[in-house]
Enzyme design. Sequence first.
Site, PDB file in Angstrom:
ATOM      1  N   CYS A  54      -2.700   0.785   6.191  1.00  0.00           N
ATOM      2  CA  CYS A  54      -3.538   1.965   5.942  1.00  0.00           C
ATOM      3  C   CYS A  54      -2.766   3.268   6.167  1.00  0.00           C
ATOM      4  O   CYS A  54      -3.060   4.286   5.536  1.00  0.00           O
ATOM      5  CB  CYS A  54      -4.748   1.964   6.861  1.00  0.00           C
ATOM      6  SG  CYS A  54      -5.672   0.406   6.910  1.00  0.00           S
ATOM      7  N   ASP A  86      -7.733  -1.729  12.766  1.00  0.00           N
ATOM      8  CA  ASP A  86      -8.941  -2.535  12.919  1.00  0.00           C
ATOM      9  C   ASP A  86      -8.710  -3.960  12.435  1.00  0.00           C
ATOM     10  O   ASP A  86      -9.305  -4.903  12.956  1.00  0.00           O
ATOM     11  CB  ASP A  86     -10.092  -1.901  12.132  1.00  0.00           C
ATOM     12  CG  ASP A  86     -10.751  -0.777  12.909  1.00  0.00           C
ATOM     13  OD1 ASP A  86     -11.981  -0.697  12.896  1.00  0.00           O
ATOM     14  OD2 ASP A  86     -10.025   0.008  13.531  1.00  0.00           O
ATOM     15  N   CYS A 127      -6.571   4.666   8.529  1.00  0.00           N
ATOM     16  CA  CYS A 127      -7.406   3.577   9.019  1.00  0.00           C
ATOM     17  C   CYS A 127      -8.730   4.119   9.564  1.00  0.00           C
ATOM     18  O   CYS A 127      -8.905   5.327   9.728  1.00  0.00           O
ATOM     19  CB  CYS A 127      -6.650   2.785  10.082  1.00  0.00           C
ATOM     20  SG  CYS A 127      -7.292   1.120  10.387  1.00  0.00           S
ATOM     21  N   ASP A 128      -9.650   3.230   9.879  1.00  0.00           N
ATOM     22  CA  ASP A 128     -11.051   3.583  10.121  1.00  0.00           C
ATOM     23  C   ASP A 128     -11.265   4.710  11.125  1.00  0.00           C
ATOM     24  O   ASP A 128     -12.060   5.618  10.892  1.00  0.00           O
ATOM     25  CB  ASP A 128     -11.820   2.358  10.603  1.00  0.00           C
ATOM     26  CG  ASP A 128     -11.878   1.245   9.567  1.00  0.00           C
ATOM     27  OD1 ASP A 128     -11.257   1.402   8.496  1.00  0.00           O
ATOM     28  OD2 ASP A 128     -12.530   0.226   9.828  1.00  0.00           O
ATOM     29  N   LYS A 129     -10.616   4.650  12.292  1.00  0.00           N
ATOM     30  CA  LYS A 129     -10.878   5.637  13.337  1.00  0.00           C
ATOM     31  C   LYS A 129     -10.036   6.886  13.167  1.00  0.00           C
ATOM     32  O   LYS A 129     -10.296   7.912  13.798  1.00  0.00           O
ATOM     33  CB  LYS A 129     -10.634   5.026  14.721  1.00  0.00           C
ATOM     34  CG  LYS A 129     -11.372   3.721  14.981  1.00  0.00           C
ATOM     35  CD  LYS A 129     -12.836   3.794  14.642  1.00  0.00           C
ATOM     36  CE  LYS A 129     -13.522   2.448  14.766  1.00  0.00           C
ATOM     37  NZ  LYS A 129     -13.043   1.425  13.831  1.00  0.00           N
ATOM     38  N   CYS A 199      -8.275  -0.657   3.320  1.00  0.00           N
ATOM     39  CA  CYS A 199      -9.055  -1.674   2.618  1.00  0.00           C
ATOM     40  C   CYS A 199      -9.775  -1.023   1.435  1.00  0.00           C
ATOM     41  O   CYS A 199     -10.381   0.039   1.587  1.00  0.00           O
ATOM     42  CB  CYS A 199     -10.063  -2.311   3.563  1.00  0.00           C
ATOM     43  SG  CYS A 199      -9.316  -3.134   4.988  1.00  0.00           S
ATOM     44  N   SER A 475     -17.767  -4.207  11.079  1.00  0.00           N
ATOM     45  CA  SER A 475     -16.859  -3.627  10.095  1.00  0.00           C
ATOM     46  C   SER A 475     -17.661  -3.176   8.895  1.00  0.00           C
ATOM     47  O   SER A 475     -18.750  -3.698   8.608  1.00  0.00           O
ATOM     48  CB  SER A 475     -15.835  -4.674   9.663  1.00  0.00           C
ATOM     49  OG  SER A 475     -15.180  -4.273   8.479  1.00  0.00           O
TER      50      SER A 475
END
Length: 573
Positions: A54, A86, A127-129, A199, A475
Amino acid sequence: MNDAPTRKLRSRITTDGIDRAPHRVFMRGMGLDDEAIARPFIGVVTTAGETTPCTGNLAEQAVHAYAGVEAAGGTPRAFTTISVSDGISMNHQGMKCSLVSREVIADSIELVVRGHAYDGLVGFGGCDKNLPGIMMAMVRCNVPSVFVFGGGALVGTWHGKPVSVLTSYEAAGAVMTGAMSREELDSLERACMPTLGACPGQFTANTMGMVAEVLGFAPPGSATLPAVDPRRAGVAKHAGILVMDILRNGGPLPRDLITRKSLENACAIVAATGGSTNAGLHIPALAHEAGLRFTLDDVAAVFERTPLIGNLQPGGQYYAQDVDAVGGVPVLVKTLLSHGYLHGDTLTVTGQTLAQVCAAAPDADGQVIRAADQPIAPTGGVIVIKGNLAPDGALIKVAGLKSLLHEGPARVFESEEEAMAVIRGRAYQAGDVIIIRNEGPKGGPGMREMLGPTAVIYGQGMGEKVALITDGRFSGATRGMCIGYVCPEAAAGGPIGLVRDGDRIRVDAGARRMDLLIEPEEFARRQAAWTPRRRATPLAGALEKYANQVGSAHLGAVTHSGNLQWEFEEPAE
């Protein structure tokens, strides 16, 4: 373009005057000359590293922002901060570090920007965070800021079908049941992520990328560009030029962008695309940084009135690159605006309103994105439910869910590991309600995601035959009858901590309720007898500090008061 900003620069506190000669020594040690020192200092931060695909090409994207700042008359200062994957931290103790990393990212950027008195900030997250963490820092510091999401990976192809990391999670469950061979899984895992990037489905990263654009933090049309798309160089350079424009014009600043209207717009884009339930955690946290109280109840109100129009994975068919192909986020915004589901007068980093920047977007294509008056479902793909098991709310993604009703006996587990041991062995039954507790922000600590258990259950063919309830997170890739973010959490005395094996639990997502079916007298007896669960191993380090500070998920799981009194002091004239 190279005109000096009209306001006194924050960075002059480090450059001007006789007693700042030592400061200038350090600057000259980095190769800065008189002209560079006289210019505004702009931080260019990335979460670049080799922890996850990511963030794998964020540094090369940031190079173009660096050039944009220079071209617009600024002096860029590159720095980095952490990223916790993640994906790689999933389904083991490492996942406790993921949500904590959001706070570390925000704190670390704040310290660098404040410590060096930078005049502005361009941030790249993948990435997510990363995404909420960087934006939280921007709001906290309230300097001219532009955010850029690094983009999703291209979709893989296996046996002629599109595949992503979610496919591999569910395939692991299929191997456990004998529905897929180990050789097929080995072949599949090599095809699921053919490029760098996040993703590609409407999981947390792409959801928050769209949120960033709708909140006005990101250049219009940037969120859905694939990570490896050559157009990203232009987006990044434009971000560097744009932050200088904001500095020169005196705004809009991040706290000008975070308003109740823009927060409602952010919730609407999540609902309209069947986005990640994690947005219900991050949007209140962003509001908190601006001194606004915006709770899970506020999120729920918007989710309830917004139609689902994005046919996107995991509940739908398409991916971020498909959204980009039909016009990107502006297409979603345009159709939602035209039917009254968004506020068009909120500001963006361009200085224009959301309605203005999306006015020329194409119409919805009808496949990837439906028109708002011809939705896939009348309400959003993510909903908030309450009841005696979740008085402060819980989240479930209903996009793609075949049934909204489930009732069955509880199977109670005190951790993800306990549950996974049973799930791997298929020692559960259709109809069960799997309870995984003590995984909340404080109880975990760190509020782990449960994609491992949910994906394996789905891969075992039991995805909608059981329900899974947790005070942990899910998720964005999770699907099925999965209810997370249960508030209050077990460690805070929430009712999820009172459930016993065999108790009947009823989930009625249609009625927005989730209840423990025991007599009120028994409920009260259990509450009176409840005591906090003792940890087998005492906490220390970052997790100890986090557990001592973190608040409830329905308020964003934040770790500070949101006090906005500590501002940058303006240098004296």
